[in-house]
Write a protein that holds these residues in place. Structure first.
Motif: not given
Length: 172
Positions: A56-63
């Motif tokens: 979730t954290l990675g996706s929020l940053i990237i997507h």
């Protein structure tokens, strides 16, 4: 027959793309496992929390795509819930009995899991019984020493297990 139905349902869950359909599957799983649904849900959340948090954290940053986050988190939850539910109703060792090698690997894995779980519980109870006043330094030292013990134990056990597997022809 159980193996085929398990694989079909698992792949169906993997290929689902609609958030509402995945939510419906989760609802259906909750209904099927009515009396165990709360316990299973709690177990699933405990199991996937770190993974989902990282994704979730990675996706929020990237997507920056909330729909994708909901989709991936629901998918992980539904698959994990299904697997936990299925193996709470079916004997895992019997399920994999169609393959001698898989049965052996599963037996090794489960024995190691139970052994480590018991050892950790013993450590935890020993710490509890010996410490009257919790100090952060004592707790950090306990965690460090416990981690160190399990790391050494894992290295030693992996050597023993690989020798046992080698003697049974796993690496030929």
């Amino acid at each position: 027959m159980k193996q085929i139905s398990f694989i079909v349902i698992l792949f169906t869950l993997l290929f689902l793309k609609d958030i509402y359909f995945i939510g419906g599957i989760i609802l259906l799983l909750w209904i099927i496992s009515l009396k165990d649904s709360f316990k299973l849900t709690k177990r699933v959340i405990k199991s996937i929390f770190l993974f989902n948090f990282g994704i979730t954290l990675g996706s929020l940053i990237i997507h920056h795509n909330i729909d994708y986050l909901i989709y991936i988190n629901l998918k992980v939850f539904s698959i994990t819930y299904f697997v936990f539910w299925f193996f709470s109703k079916n004997n895992m060792i019997q399920f994999f009995s169609f393959s001698k090698d898989l049965s052996y690997l599963l037996t090794i894995t489960l024995s190691q899991i139970y052994s480590y779980k018991k050892t950790f519980e013993d450590f935890r109870l020993a710490y509890k019984s010996r410490v009257i006043k919790k100090l952060q330094q004592n707790e950090n030292q306990f965690i460090t020493k416990t981690f160190e013990f399990f790391l050494k134990k894992a290295l030693k056990d992996s050597k023993e297990r690989s020798l046992a597997m080698k003697s049974r022809g796993f690496f030929d």
